[in-house]
Write an enzyme that holds these catalytic residues in place. Structure first.
Site, PDB file in Angstrom:
ATOM      1  N   GLY A  31       0.826  -1.209   0.000  1.00 34.11           N
ATOM      2  CA  GLY A  31       0.000   0.000   0.000  1.00 34.11           C
ATOM      3  C   GLY A  31       0.856   1.252   0.000  1.00 34.11           C
ATOM      4  N   HIS A  37       4.161   2.030  -8.164  1.00 27.34           N
ATOM      5  CA  HIS A  37       3.279   0.862  -8.078  1.00 27.34           C
ATOM      6  C   HIS A  37       2.347   0.805  -9.287  1.00 27.34           C
ATOM      7  CE1 HIS A  37       3.990   1.517  -3.606  1.00 27.34           C
ATOM      8  NE2 HIS A  37       4.294   0.254  -3.750  1.00 27.34           N
TER       9      HIS A  37
END
Ligand code: PAF
Length: 283
Positions: A31, A37
């Site tokens: 996260g 990402h």
């Protein structure tokens, strides 16, 4: 985008996807998502038909005095970013789902080679936690392809080695590091930096890049290059952990005959530990 917090639901969903002939891509994350990402997700989307992203801040890979509690947790924002990026499913297990009997009782997957140098030397047990959680996630998701960032090159090599040694039917793909315009490698931990530290931070990449230029230009004075880089970083206010020139496939110390080398660096700015690497053909 489907979200799952239990592995059974995820497995059933992916079983149906596979029955339709879809190939499954997987991007494991903790996260605190950023463009790096999302680039991994885009890459997975280009290689497979259905992409699963996991978000799990894995306690098993943090040492006692590390930033487990401070690690950025922004689930709602992360889900929005993943939806916009086109991810198909997100797996957000709790610690109880991943480690139902607790951390101490967890069977571990240890990769004996590659883990004792660089970040493995300064973060004992870190990569045991990484290989264990990634192996579990691989068993839950059973992806065809998994995508990892090359910023964590040592992690990527360890995962590749684990997959080979355990004969897991998964292709592990590395994706180049995403950088800010000033060269700083994107990292969830960059959010810890204050303004002064953020201004200094790109010097890590610049310093590794200067070594890369010297190596490309023919220098093989690896020890001297490492030493000079450490003092440059110290002079700028970093507390360097290491700057090391190693082989990018087995992490052995680079020698003058290696055709390609990786320059690895890790350094603290205040409480924030930054890592980066540059791979270069030795000219
Ligand atoms: O690179 C990371 O974010 C983590 O180490 C990973 C691979 C998701 C395992 O927790």
């Amino acid at each position: 985008m489907d979200t799952f917090d239990q592995s059974d639901g995820l497995r059933e969903h992916l079983h149906s996807e596979r029955a339709l002939g879809k190939r499954v891509g997987f991007v494991p994350t903790m996260g605190g998502l950023h463009e790096g990402h999302l680039a991994l997700v885009q890459h997975a989307l280009s290689l497979t038909d259905t992409v699963v992203v996991s978000i799990f801040v894995n306690p098993l890979q943090f040492g006692a005095n590390e930033d487990l509690d401070a690690y950025p947790r922004r689930l709602a924002a992360d889900l929005t970013l993943l939806e916009e990026a086109g991810a198909h499913a997100v797996f957000t297990p709790s610690s109880d789902v991943m480690y139902p009997d607790g951390l101490a009782a967890q069977t571990k997957v240890l990769v004996p080679e590659l883990t004792n140098v660089l970040c493995g030397a300064s973060r004992p047990g870190h990569f045991d936690g990484v290989s264990t959680v990634v192996c579990k996630l691989f068993n839950m998701v059973a992806p065809d392809i998994a995508v990892f960032g090359q910023k964590d090159l040592q992690q990527l090599l360890i995962i590749r080695r684990m997959v080979a040694d355990l004969a897991l039917p998964i292709v592990v793909v590395g994706h180049p590091t995403t950088r800010d315009t000033d060269g700083l490698a994107m990292s969830s931990r960059n959010t810890y930096l204050d303004d002064v530290q953020r201004a200094i931070a790109p010097l890590l990449f610049q310093t590794l890049s200067e070594i890369a230029t010297a190596v490309r230009d023919g220098s093989r004075e690896y020890v001297a290059l490492e030493k000079r880089a450490l003092s440059t970083l110290e002079g700028a206010g970093f507390d360097p952990d290491y700057v090391e020139i190693r082989r990018p496939y087995d992490l052995a110390k680079a020698t003058a005959t290696d055709k390609e080398v990786a320059i690895f660096g890790a350094a603290r700015l205040g409480e924030t530990r930054l890592i980066d690497n540059v791979v270069v053909a030795a000219g």
